[in-house]
Write an enzyme that holds these catalytic residues in place. Structure first.
Site, short mmCIF file in Angstrom:
data_model
loop_
_atom_site.label_atom_id
_atom_site.label_comp_id
_atom_site.label_asym_id
_atom_site.label_seq_id
_atom_site.Cartn_x
_atom_site.Cartn_y
_atom_site.Cartn_z
N GLU A 7 31.93 80.25 16.15
CA GLU A 7 31.27 79.91 17.54
C GLU A 7 31.82 79.03 18.17
O GLU A 7 31.91 77.90 18.84
CB GLU A 7 29.75 79.30 17.45
CG GLU A 7 28.68 80.43 16.78
CD GLU A 7 27.30 79.78 16.85
OE1 GLU A 7 27.08 78.85 16.96
OE2 GLU A 7 26.46 80.88 16.78
N GLU A 14 25.45 86.69 13.96
CA GLU A 14 24.37 86.10 13.41
C GLU A 14 23.25 86.30 14.31
O GLU A 14 23.29 86.67 15.58
CB GLU A 14 24.30 84.73 13.86
CG GLU A 14 25.62 83.78 12.85
CD GLU A 14 25.56 82.32 13.12
OE1 GLU A 14 24.68 81.94 13.76
OE2 GLU A 14 26.72 81.55 12.62
#
Ligand code: CA
Length: 424
Positions: free
Chosen positions: A190, A288
């Site tokens: 991320e 995710e």
């Protein structure tokens, strides 16, 4: 006579204790009633579509005494159960050195390279492939923080780039030596705004290129992924992809987190990822995702999602969880070159104590909570203040006693679907 009685008593005791040993430990009565799952088939779901589960905290869970059961109530290896339920991949995060000076784990699974390799080995044992998630930090890296590993603090960019390359290569070689089939590696987690302490794209790209170089060397067949979050931010993914292209970063997969509660509509997700797939010829993955099956907490540590969560697009129920995940898979599979979806930490359940104190002792000792108090030295503002247990136990595919939810049957039903109301 007395001696005979004693012998009889002893024999009875032995009989009783052996009977106790022979019968498997029974989990307590179900907290969730068995529901009949209704699954609408996904048309044209590719045979090689990645169905992944992040299991990064599983060793710490097991060390804390957590057990997992199959649908018949028999204790099982959770890796085997997931394989049997249609999963193809396991994802594992890697932190450089998640321990304090006294060797006490920071928590979140204490995902050191050695433990990540252990998870990879377990996956390989059951024919599951592995996605490796380098955070390039000693603890959690996400859009809010990307703290440089302790050992790399004070390095200049050239030194850090070399250290990152060497670390990636060495760690991947450990997976290779353990016989793990690594099919995708993400260099950073991320990395929306920064990576490994760097915020400038000209510096971030140097680190990404170094990591990907190591991936190509050790696992030339593996896909190199870059991973971002917040697809709901208009134009953000376009900007990241443009930067990556301008700097000539040699990646294969543009990966996104997508949590339905926070990350906008699935139409928006599809549009953002399709644009990158088509403009730059990249594959895309939802790296995710997860959804709650209940609003309730089960480990005395507050969850990220609960009854007060705003605008839930699906009910917090076992069927709602299955519907959410089914739709994310459907959406991703129909993006041009959408190759997979990975569920985040679907086995991170309560460590089973009857109080916060009992659980706290296990979280501290085994790293089975999101952070232990020992992480304070590295992450004082977040872990140092809010350390504790699982914030996602209500988003697992297991109830608090380790029994699989009906929604775990989803993955076997994706292609066929079932008739509403029938027993899947
Ligand atoms: Ca919790």
């Amino acid at each position: 006579m007395r001696k005979k009685l004693l012998t009889l008593l002893t024999a009875l005791l032995i009989l009783l204790s052996s009977a106790a040993c022979a019968s498997p430990a029974q989990p307590p009565a179900p907290a969730i009633s068995s529901e009949t799952l209704a699954v609408k088939a996904i048309t044209d779901l590719p045979e090689d579509f990645i169905l992944g589960m992040d299991l990064s905290s599983v060793l710490s869970e097991e060390e804390s005494g957590v057990k997992y059961y199959d649908f018949e109530g028999r204790e099982t290896d959770v890796f085997k159960l997931l394989k049997d339920c249609g999963f193809t991949h396991v994802r594992v995060r890697v932190w450089n050195d998640p321990y304090d000076q006294e060797g006490r784990g920071y928590g979140g699974g204490n995902c050191s390279p050695a433990r990540a390799v252990q998870i990879g080995r377990r996956a390989a044992q059951y024919g599951l492939k592995l996605i490796v998630d380098f955070h390039y930090s000693d603890f959690w890296a996400d859009p809010g923080k990307q703290t440089v590993p302790k050992a790399w603090q004070g390095m200049n960019l050239a030194e850090k780039t070399q250290a990152l390359y060497a670390f990636t290569r060495e760690t991947l070689r450990q997976f290779e030596a353990a016989g793990v089939e690594v099919t995708m590696v993400q260099t950073g987690n991320e990395i929306n705004r920064f990576l490994c302490g760097e915020t400038d794209w000209s510096r971030m790209q140097a680190l990404l290129q170094a990591g990907i170089k190591a991936v190509r060397e050790v696992f030339p067949e593996a896909l190199a992924a870059v991973h971002f979050s917040n697809p709901e931010k208009a134009g953000a993914y376009r900007e990241y992809a443009k930067r990556l292209d301008e700097y000539g970063v040699d990646y294969d997969v543009f990966a996104s987190s997508y949590y339905p509660l926070w990350h906008g509509t699935q139409e928006n997700l599809a549009a953002a990822l399709s644009e990158i797939a088509e403009t730059y010829g990249k594959k895309v993955v939802v790296m995710e995702t997860s959804y709650a099956y209940t609003a309730d907490d089960s480990d005395f540590f507050a969850n990220t999602v609960g009854a007060d969560s705003a605008a839930a697009p699906y009910p917090f129920s076992v069927q709602g969880q299955a519907d959410a995940v089914r739709d994310v898979i459907d959406t991703t599979a129909h993006i041009s070159d959408g190759i997979g979806v990975v569920y985040w930490e679907g086995a991170w359940i309560s460590v089973g104590g009857a109080s916060w104190e009992e659980n706290h002792a296990l979280w501290e000792r085994y790293g089975s909570g999101w952070a232990s108090s020992y992480a304070a030295s590295y992450d004082p503002e977040d872990a140092g203040r809010y350390y504790g247990g699982s914030a996602v136990d209500n988003q697992a595919f297991f109830d608090s006693a380790g029994r699989p939810l009906e929604s775990l049957k989803l993955f076997l039903l994706l292609r066929s679907g079932n008739t509403v109301g029938s027993d899947p």
